[in-house]
Write a protein that holds these residues in place. Structure first.
Motif, PDB file in Angstrom:
ATOM      1  N   UNK A 176       2.974  -3.519  16.015  1.00 59.28           N
ATOM      2  CA  UNK A 176       3.473  -2.136  15.970  1.00 59.28           C
ATOM      3  C   UNK A 176       3.001  -1.402  15.014  1.00 59.28           C
ATOM      4  N   UNK A 197      -0.725  -0.432  15.907  1.00 60.47           N
ATOM      5  CA  UNK A 197      -0.439   0.418  16.983  1.00 60.47           C
ATOM      6  C   UNK A 197      -0.046   1.831  16.490  1.00 60.47           C
ATOM      7  N   UNK A 198       0.557   1.516  15.650  1.00 60.90           N
ATOM      8  CA  UNK A 198       1.100   3.048  14.786  1.00 60.90           C
ATOM      9  C   UNK A 198       0.030   3.461  13.810  1.00 60.90           C
ATOM     10  N   UNK A 199      -1.183   2.879  13.614  1.00 55.83           N
ATOM     11  CA  UNK A 199      -2.307   3.081  12.657  1.00 55.83           C
ATOM     12  C   UNK A 199      -1.696   3.234  11.445  1.00 55.83           C
ATOM     13  N   UNK A 215      -3.931   0.825   8.977  1.00 56.47           N
ATOM     14  CA  UNK A 215      -4.998   1.652   8.614  1.00 56.47           C
ATOM     15  C   UNK A 215      -4.816   2.580   7.465  1.00 56.47           C
ATOM     16  N   UNK A 216      -3.918   3.271   7.847  1.00 56.00           N
ATOM     17  CA  UNK A 216      -3.673   4.793   6.774  1.00 56.00           C
ATOM     18  C   UNK A 216      -2.914   4.315   5.588  1.00 56.00           C
ATOM     19  N   UNK A 276      -5.593   2.845   3.218  1.00 54.18           N
ATOM     20  CA  UNK A 276      -6.758   3.668   3.040  1.00 54.18           C
ATOM     21  C   UNK A 276      -6.021   5.064   1.899  1.00 54.18           C
ATOM     22  N   UNK A 277      -4.870   5.450   2.356  1.00 57.89           N
ATOM     23  CA  UNK A 277      -4.488   6.618   1.306  1.00 57.89           C
ATOM     24  C   UNK A 277      -4.255   5.870  -0.261  1.00 57.89           C
ATOM     25  N   UNK A 281      -5.775   3.562  -1.652  1.00 67.37           N
ATOM     26  CA  UNK A 281      -7.114   3.552  -2.291  1.00 67.37           C
ATOM     27  C   UNK A 281      -7.852   4.615  -2.499  1.00 67.37           C
ATOM     28  N   UNK A 282      -7.579   5.695  -1.731  1.00 67.75           N
ATOM     29  CA  UNK A 282      -8.100   6.964  -1.906  1.00 67.75           C
ATOM     30  C   UNK A 282      -7.334   7.724  -3.354  1.00 67.75           C
ATOM     31  N   UNK A 309      -8.549   5.368  -6.374  1.00 69.31           N
ATOM     32  CA  UNK A 309     -10.130   5.419  -6.651  1.00 69.31           C
ATOM     33  C   UNK A 309     -10.204   7.080  -7.393  1.00 69.31           C
ATOM     34  N   UNK A 312       4.456   8.254   0.319  1.00 64.37           N
ATOM     35  CA  UNK A 312       3.422   7.720   1.692  1.00 64.37           C
ATOM     36  C   UNK A 312       4.441   6.450   2.077  1.00 64.37           C
ATOM     37  N   UNK A 317       7.159   8.141   4.436  1.00 65.06           N
ATOM     38  CA  UNK A 317       6.711   8.553   5.650  1.00 65.06           C
ATOM     39  C   UNK A 317       6.465   7.324   6.386  1.00 65.06           C
TER      40      UNK A 317
END
Lengths: 257, 69
Positions: free
Chosen positions: A14, A17-19, A22-23, A26-27, A29-30, A33, A83, A86
């Motif tokens: 799940x 599938x809800x990404x 991934x995000x 990445x957020x 890491x962003x 950094x 985050x 969310x």
């Protein structure tokens, strides 16, 4: 246990599938950094962007590497917890509203196994994202600013992971107790802010408050560890367990459509 | 002039990873948007949000814009 494994795998699917898989990393890491990079280029940025008269010389003390990592954790404490909110504000309530929870719980699966699987999936993702982002911040800090004491940095990471666990567990509990995702996010973030605000206003009366966790994490990096460090960590773990218990308690008694 | 170009060559390798990460977020969000049969709100608006709102744009789409189906 095997029940739990099956739902846990379903939860990971799940998340993919809800990404979120991934995000969230990445957020983090962003955010991680960009902190050392912005710190490193701050004098240049000010010189180019500010409305300073020609020839203004900006002198800034060069920040310590520990300070930069502590600032990164501060970012994670604000934007990072937003985050996490969310990502998990609808963990249970959205499945309940869409009827997916009813479909799953019709099968012989205990409600606590269902909730615990959700909780562990959340923890794995939040810890993973935090670690990835923190390692990114660490790498750039040692590249641009200076070497970091590895043991201190890891201690700070572990303490901060506990704080994010408190927030994530609050989110899961909020999504069990409240039907609306926004209400869950508001109340869970509100409680987290209340915890850290009271802890910073009354540092001596609330020396053991879990709200001291973010401060303790920065303390490890800045080299000022309070005496109550052990008690704060224990209090954080106990609070997490208590919130989780409240969520399971409500989950068991919840009416499903 | 000379100074700023020198700074740029120093800056670029350091901030390139930031752009790459942002690009991944934007591209994945746009692909997900293209594949989605239904979104909350018009698709063209989400394209603008994803492309122009830094970092938070793609995240907002994943959280708010997608419908679970």
């Amino acid at each position: 246990m095997s029940q739990w494994m099956i739902i846990w795998r379903k939860e990971l699917l799940e998340l993919a599938r809800s990404y979120k898989l991934l995000w969230l990393p990445l957020v983090f890491l962003l955010l991680g950094v960009s902190q050392p990079i912005v710190t490193y280029f701050l004098p240049d940025i000010l010189a180019n962007a500010g409305n300073f008269p020609q020839g203004t010389v900006i002198e800034m003390p060069k920040p310590q590497s520990g300070e930069v990592l502590a600032q990164t954790l501060q970012q994670y404490g604000m934007i990072g917890s937003l985050i996490v909110a969310l990502g998990f504000m609808g963990a249970v309530s959205s499945e309940r509203n869409s009827g997916a929870a009813s479909m799953i719980l019709v099968k012989p699966i205990s409600r606590s196994a269902y909730l615990l699987a959700k909780w562990t999936a959340m923890l794995v993702l939040v810890w993973g994202s935090l670690t990835i982002g923190y390692l990114g911040a660490w790498y750039y800090t040692s590249l641009l600013i200076g070497e970091v004491d590895a043991i201190r940095a890891i201690q700070a990471l572990l303490v901060f992971a506990l704080w994010l666990s408190v927030i994530g567990t609050l989110m899961i509990a909020g999504s069990v107790w409240l039907r609306s995702g926004a209400a869950a996010a508001f109340s869970a973030l509100g409680l987290a802010i209340l915890l850290s605000l009271t802890a910073s206003f009354l540092p001596s009366a609330l020396a053991w408050s879990p709200g001291q966790l973010p401060g303790l994490a920065s303390g490890f990096l800045l080299g000022s560890i309070p005496d109550a460090a052990g008690m704060i960590i224990i209090a954080g773990a106990v609070l997490t367990a208590a919130i989780l218990y409240a969520a399971v308690w409500r989950m068991r008694r919840m009416e499903l459509p | 002039m000379n100074e700023s170009t020198m700074e740029l060559s120093k800056l670029l390798p350091i901030i390139a990873p930031l752009f790459v990460i942002q690009l991944i977020l934007v591209i994945v969000a746009l692909v997900a948007l293209a594949k989605a049969s239904q979104t909350r709100g018009p698709k063209w608006l989400w394209v603008l949000v994803i492309v122009f709102v830094n970092i938070i744009g793609p995240v907002l789409f994943f959280v708010v814009g997608r419908r679970n189906d």
